[in-house]
Design a protein around this motif. Sequence first.
Motif, PDB file in Angstrom:
ATOM      1  N   LEU A  59       0.838  -1.211   0.000  1.00 27.06           N
ATOM      2  CA  LEU A  59       0.000   0.000   0.000  1.00 27.06           C
ATOM      3  C   LEU A  59       0.875   1.264   0.000  1.00 27.06           C
ATOM      4  CD1 LEU A  59      -2.838   1.280   0.245  1.00 27.06           C
ATOM      5  CD2 LEU A  59      -2.548   1.169   2.728  1.00 27.06           C
ATOM      6  N   CYS A  60       1.898   1.276   0.828  1.00 30.36           N
ATOM      7  CA  CYS A  60       2.747   2.470   0.930  1.00 30.36           C
ATOM      8  C   CYS A  60       3.607   2.658  -0.318  1.00 30.36           C
ATOM      9  CB  CYS A  60       3.630   2.372   2.173  1.00 30.36           C
ATOM     10  SG  CYS A  60       2.727   2.589   3.725  1.00 30.36           S
ATOM     11  N   GLU A  61       4.038   1.575  -0.934  1.00 31.95           N
ATOM     12  CA  GLU A  61       4.798   1.692  -2.172  1.00 31.95           C
ATOM     13  C   GLU A  61       3.924   2.286  -3.281  1.00 31.95           C
ATOM     14  OE1 GLU A  61       8.270   0.570  -3.093  1.00 31.95           O
ATOM     15  OE2 GLU A  61       8.230   1.170  -0.988  1.00 31.95           O
ATOM     16  N   LEU A  62       2.673   1.844  -3.350  1.00 33.90           N
ATOM     17  CA  LEU A  62       1.751   2.408  -4.346  1.00 33.90           C
ATOM     18  C   LEU A  62       1.477   3.881  -4.037  1.00 33.90           C
ATOM     19  CD1 LEU A  62      -0.805  -0.541  -4.701  1.00 33.90           C
ATOM     20  CD2 LEU A  62       0.927   0.183  -6.363  1.00 33.90           C
ATOM     21  N   GLY A  63       1.342   4.206  -2.747  1.00 35.07           N
ATOM     22  CA  GLY A  63       1.124   5.599  -2.366  1.00 35.07           C
ATOM     23  C   GLY A  63       2.303   6.474  -2.722  1.00 35.07           C
ATOM     24  N   ASN A  64       3.505   5.986  -2.463  1.00 39.68           N
ATOM     25  CA  ASN A  64       4.719   6.727  -2.789  1.00 39.68           C
ATOM     26  C   ASN A  64       4.812   6.998  -4.284  1.00 39.68           C
ATOM     27  OD1 ASN A  64       7.883   6.343  -3.605  1.00 39.68           O
ATOM     28  ND2 ASN A  64       7.669   7.499  -1.716  1.00 39.68           N
ATOM     29  N   PHE A  65       4.514   5.989  -5.085  1.00 37.35           N
ATOM     30  CA  PHE A  65       4.548   6.156  -6.541  1.00 37.35           C
ATOM     31  C   PHE A  65       3.487   7.155  -6.998  1.00 37.35           C
ATOM     32  CE2 PHE A  65       2.883   4.836 -10.731  1.00 37.35           C
ATOM     33  CZ  PHE A  65       4.015   5.074 -11.501  1.00 37.35           C
ATOM     34  N   SER A  66       2.302   7.092  -6.414  1.00 34.80           N
ATOM     35  CA  SER A  66       1.227   8.013  -6.781  1.00 34.80           C
ATOM     36  C   SER A  66       1.613   9.462  -6.511  1.00 34.80           C
ATOM     37  CB  SER A  66      -0.055   7.662  -6.012  1.00 34.80           C
ATOM     38  OG  SER A  66      -0.489   6.347  -6.298  1.00 34.80           O
ATOM     39  N   ILE A  67       2.283   9.701  -5.393  1.00 32.45           N
ATOM     40  CA  ILE A  67       2.719  11.054  -5.053  1.00 32.45           C
ATOM     41  C   ILE A  67       3.785  11.534  -6.036  1.00 32.45           C
ATOM     42  CG2 ILE A  67       3.833  12.489  -3.314  1.00 32.45           C
ATOM     43  CD1 ILE A  67       0.944  11.637  -2.662  1.00 32.45           C
ATOM     44  N   HIS A  68       4.716  10.661  -6.393  1.00 38.62           N
ATOM     45  CA  HIS A  68       5.768  11.042  -7.333  1.00 38.62           C
ATOM     46  C   HIS A  68       5.191  11.414  -8.697  1.00 38.62           C
ATOM     47  CE1 HIS A  68       9.108   8.760  -4.953  1.00 38.62           C
ATOM     48  NE2 HIS A  68       8.865   9.963  -4.474  1.00 38.62           N
ATOM     49  N   VAL A  69       4.181  10.672  -9.140  1.00 40.44           N
ATOM     50  CA  VAL A  69       3.554  10.984 -10.427  1.00 40.44           C
ATOM     51  C   VAL A  69       2.832  12.327 -10.348  1.00 40.44           C
ATOM     52  CG1 VAL A  69       1.752  10.289 -12.053  1.00 40.44           C
ATOM     53  CG2 VAL A  69       3.334   8.583 -11.141  1.00 40.44           C
ATOM     54  N   LEU A  70       2.123  12.579  -9.248  1.00 44.11           N
ATOM     55  CA  LEU A  70       1.421  13.861  -9.088  1.00 44.11           C
ATOM     56  C   LEU A  70       2.419  15.027  -9.085  1.00 44.11           C
ATOM     57  CD1 LEU A  70      -1.547  14.583  -6.729  1.00 44.11           C
ATOM     58  CD2 LEU A  70       0.360  16.177  -6.831  1.00 44.11           C
TER      59      LEU A  70
END
Length: 301
Positions: free
Chosen positions: A197-208
């Motif tokens: 979950l946190c890895e997906l969250g981290n990636f989502s923030i980087h894309v934003l």
Amino acid sequence: MDLEIVHARSNKPLVSLNDQVETNTIGEIKKSIACKKAKYRDVNRQELRLEPKGKALKDEDTLGALGLNTGAMLYFKDRGMQIGWITVFLCEYAGPLFVYLWFYRRPWLAYGEVPAESSEQVVHIAAACWSFHYAKRILETLFVHRFSNATMPIKNLFKNCSYYWGFAAYIGYHINHPLYTAPSLNQMYGGLAGFILCELGNFSIHVLLRNLRPAGSKVRKIPYPGFNPLTWMFGLVSCPNYTYEFGAWTSFALMTQCLPVGFFTLAGLYQMSVWAIGKHRNYKKEFKDYPKRKAIIPFLL
């Protein structure tokens, strides 16, 4: 307009620049310095200030906008030999991938004659999570991140690699050790779920964050949550990428029940907190309408 460039630390003259115009930018002044001083031909190692201990001037600032007149003095700081951010990131992320997998795939080189593979399921899951994390970082460096600065001091390469490679060896040695004791299945799967979950969250923030800055620019905007629920953390903190990073390693520590991972997590939290507080402070200075948030840990820090 004539300018005097002096060293910020000693006040000793560096170079005199003649016939400058008000529309010249700091970036152009750096190029003029590079033409006269071969040592500083890499403009990335140059930093110019209005005061000896003042803030670095932006390359796009013009002499006129800074209120400089003929005979004005600019203070010069040598940032040292530089290296590209991408090069540093690739080195510091590829190393842990190699070092950890060395302990995982070739355990006899570290522990002597042992079974080729561990019978503990968590050891294999940990290797997969570790590999995923650093492969993700490498791919993000190549295809996602947009850096505001092209370079950093070369000494950071050795400092960063020592940190990441050293902890990779410390952690890899313990988790892949023949005497390693695995936690319960419930604890392992709970930690694994949190890590993913946190890895997906981290990636989502980087894309934003990537989408906030046009390619080739240094534009800064206030980041707001998007449609992706994992970006809603921006409503609570200024640097949710660090929040998710901390969460991922906390979950990895829970999943593996490995004390060295806990040390790595705490060391990372300390450093990321320093970065997050600095970025949070800069956001508030730059944007008068910046929303009320914490820096890295919701409601706390």
